[in-house]
Design a protein around this motif. Structure first.
Motif, PDB file in Angstrom:
ATOM      1  N   UNK A 128       0.842  -1.193   0.000  1.00 33.41           N
ATOM      2  CA  UNK A 128       0.000   0.000   0.000  1.00 33.41           C
ATOM      3  C   UNK A 128       0.877   1.243   0.000  1.00 33.41           C
ATOM      4  N   UNK A 129       0.346   2.339  -0.538  1.00 38.37           N
ATOM      5  CA  UNK A 129       1.143   3.568  -0.615  1.00 38.37           C
ATOM      6  C   UNK A 129       0.918   4.497   0.571  1.00 38.37           C
TER       7      UNK A 129
ATOM      8  N   UNK B 242      -3.300  -5.426  -2.184  1.00 37.30           N
ATOM      9  CA  UNK B 242      -2.374  -4.752  -3.094  1.00 37.30           C
ATOM     10  C   UNK B 242      -3.114  -3.611  -3.767  1.00 37.30           C
ATOM     11  N   UNK B 243      -2.878  -2.394  -3.310  1.00 40.59           N
ATOM     12  CA  UNK B 243      -3.658  -1.270  -3.842  1.00 40.59           C
ATOM     13  C   UNK B 243      -3.162  -0.804  -5.200  1.00 40.59           C
ATOM     14  N   UNK B 244      -2.089  -1.396  -5.718  1.00 40.58           N
ATOM     15  CA  UNK B 244      -1.582  -0.997  -7.030  1.00 40.58           C
ATOM     16  C   UNK B 244      -2.132  -1.872  -8.147  1.00 40.58           C
ATOM     17  N   UNK B 245      -2.247  -3.177  -7.898  1.00 42.50           N
ATOM     18  CA  UNK B 245      -2.641  -4.100  -8.952  1.00 42.50           C
ATOM     19  C   UNK B 245      -3.836  -4.947  -8.535  1.00 42.50           C
ATOM     20  N   UNK B 246      -4.791  -4.303  -7.905  1.00 42.76           N
ATOM     21  CA  UNK B 246      -5.978  -5.044  -7.497  1.00 42.76           C
ATOM     22  C   UNK B 246      -6.829  -5.422  -8.681  1.00 42.76           C
ATOM     23  N   UNK B 247      -7.942  -6.172  -8.474  1.00 42.29           N
ATOM     24  CA  UNK B 247      -8.696  -6.717  -9.622  1.00 42.29           C
ATOM     25  C   UNK B 247     -10.058  -6.081  -9.934  1.00 42.29           C
ATOM     26  N   UNK B 248     -10.407  -4.769  -9.779  1.00 42.57           N
ATOM     27  CA  UNK B 248      -9.595  -3.662  -9.277  1.00 42.57           C
ATOM     28  C   UNK B 248      -9.606  -3.526  -7.759  1.00 42.57           C
TER      29      UNK B 248
ATOM     30  N   UNK C 132      -8.597  -4.011  -4.075  1.00 48.33           N
ATOM     31  CA  UNK C 132      -7.231  -4.354  -3.652  1.00 48.33           C
ATOM     32  C   UNK C 132      -7.073  -5.731  -3.013  1.00 48.33           C
ATOM     33  N   UNK C 133      -8.182  -6.420  -2.693  1.00 47.56           N
ATOM     34  CA  UNK C 133      -8.065  -7.744  -2.096  1.00 47.56           C
ATOM     35  C   UNK C 133      -8.011  -8.795  -3.196  1.00 47.56           C
ATOM     36  N   UNK C 134      -7.006  -9.676  -3.116  1.00 43.95           N
ATOM     37  CA  UNK C 134      -6.836 -10.700  -4.136  1.00 43.95           C
ATOM     38  C   UNK C 134      -6.264 -11.944  -3.478  1.00 43.95           C
ATOM     39  N   UNK C 135      -6.150 -13.031  -4.246  1.00 44.17           N
ATOM     40  CA  UNK C 135      -5.641 -14.287  -3.696  1.00 44.17           C
ATOM     41  C   UNK C 135      -4.125 -14.353  -3.712  1.00 44.17           C
TER      42      UNK C 135
END
Length: 462
Positions: free
Chosen positions: A308-309, A390-396, A398-401
């Motif tokens: 996160x930024x 990941x707030x940069x490459x989320x799906x969109x 930010x929570x991903x596997x």
């Protein structure tokens, strides 16, 4: 049926307890004994919605001295109210408190003020529409403005503090994430919270089709930061049942820090869409081990990696973050090494009174909770119980596997995504979960469902 009616009244009461409303009504028609015992169960929970049928029901109850003694819980359901259907008086403006209140149907307002005629009223729930907007400038069209929600909530709190006895249970369903700031309204809310034994907060946040905007807007962060002091601390000394659900994942970011709150009488706890990212969150649950008998974790995650930024706005201390190759230069990365088997073993050892445990997932936001439709938690460990942020490459969102990194393409100046492996629940996780269920004596098998109506919806105060 005569054999059933001959059972002790305590057992007959248990039968009515576990029967749905329709079965309770049918049982009452079988004989005089069941009619007498069942009356209290049939009329215990009453819904006041914007429909003639519900108006008539409550008016008939209020007119019958025997029935008025039965009601212990009232749900005020304004979820179907749409302000677009209201023609405001030329002398008033949309957003004016008097205008917002008087726009509601007259019969609803009249019955609202008659709740004080229910001598055994112990629990109240208020249900709004699930769609909300962070401001009333109508850039996002929703059925109910924040001004409307605020007026109804204030009216309810003013009514409750005027009752001979404050309620012991409060459910706020589809509570918009903006707290009252007017001094008298805050005082009323604080007074009501101080008497509660049960508090259920089902919180909604603005959605406009852009998940990143929903996630990064100011209100969720301000609301969850203030939640312990505004909603929990005033109720801490008496509270026995606490439910916190949200249609936005919370815990890590938006940050919810419960370490400054302790409930010496807490018996049951339910979290929905909560993120675990530090052992202090586990320790907080374990700190209630001398009283806690029920624990429900609905669609909750362990975040094993985060990027996160703005680390200073998260649950973690900024000092634990570091730079990570492949992430944007402004992002910081951190990891969490505790796994679900650590949690389950800690619950097994640190919650000796635990008798009911629910771990799984339910689509609670898709159901009409205000009318008491059953909500079931599907037990077991799905692959989604571990996640990354990941707030940069989320799906969109930010929570991903799994975490994604940028890496250079050999022989080229271009870059491409490199996907890290997801974290899958281990056999050790499943074994620890099964051990916990066996220790507390609760049946368990994968895909078993668990009725959450009382816990999540709050159809009754206890």
């Amino acid at each position: 049926m005569s054999g059933l009616a001959s059972l002790p009244r305590e057992i007959l009461g248990e039968i009515f307890l576990y029967a749905d409303l329709q079965c309770r009504k049918e049982l009452r028609l079988t004989c005089g004994t069941l009619a007498t015992i069942g009356k209290g169960w049939v009329f215990r929970d009453t819904v006041v919605s914007l429909e003639d049928e519900s108006y008539n029901r409550l008016e008939n109850i209020l007119a019958d001295p025997s029935l008025v003694q039965c009601v212990t819980t009232v749900c005020l359901n304004v979820s179907k109210w749409n302000e677009e259907d209201v023609d405001y008086d030329e002398q008033s403006e949309h957003g004016d408190e008097a205008a917002e209140w008087s726009a509601l149907p007259e019969r609803f307002r009249a019955l609202f003020h008659r709740l004080g005629e229910l001598p055994r009223l112990q629990g109240v729930s208020l249900c709004f529409d699930e769609a909300c907007a962070d401001s009333d400038d109508w850039h996002i069209q929703v059925p109910q403005s924040q001004a409307f929600r605020s007026v109804v909530l204030r009216k309810l709190m003013t009514l409750l503090v005027s009752l001979p006895q404050l309620p012991q249970g409060l459910t706020l369903h589809n509570l918009h994430n903006i707290n009252e700031s007017e001094e008298s309204a805050v005082a009323d809310i604080t007074q009501v919270l101080g008497a509660l034994r049960s508090l259920r907060l089902n919180i909604v946040h603005q959605e406009d089709g852009n998940d990143d905007f929903d996630f990064d807007s100011t209100n969720p962060h301000e609301f969850f930061t203030a939640l312990p002091s505004f909603w929990l601390n005033p109720a801490a000394s008496n509270l026995e049942h606490l439910t916190i659900y949200s249609n936005l994942f919370y815990g890590f970011f938006p940050k919810l820090n419960l370490q400054g709150v302790h409930f010496p009488r807490l018996k049951s706890l339910a979290f929905g869409n909560y993120e675990f990212v530090h052992d202090s969150q586990l320790d907080w649950i374990l700190s209630h081990g001398s009283t806690l008998t029920q624990l429900y974790l609905d669609n909750c995650h362990i975040l094993f990696e985060v990027a996160i930024d703005c680390p200073e706005k998260t649950y973690l201390e900024p000092r634990v973050f570091e730079r990570r190759e492949g992430l944007p230069s402004q992002d910081r990365w951190a990891s969490y090494g505790t796994r679900w088997h650590h949690y389950f073993r800690a619950f097994n050892e640190g919650l000796p009174l635990l008798r009911k445990f629910g771990f799984g997932c339910t689509s609670w936001l898709d159901l009409d909770h205000a009318h008491g439709n059953a909500t079931t938690l599907t037990l077991g460990m799905g692959e989604e119980c571990y996640a990354v942020f990941n707030d940069a490459y989320g799906p969109p969102y930010p929570l991903d596997s799994h975490m994604k990194y940028m890496t250079s393409i050999e022989g080229s100046e271009d870059q491409e995504y490199r996907d890290e492996a997801p974290l899958i629940p281990s056999e050790e996780d499943r074994q620890a979960l099964g051990d916990l269920y066996r220790r507390i004596g609760q049946p368990f098998s994968p895909d078993m469902t668990y009725d959450l109506e009382e816990m999540v919806i709050g159809s009754h105060w206890s």
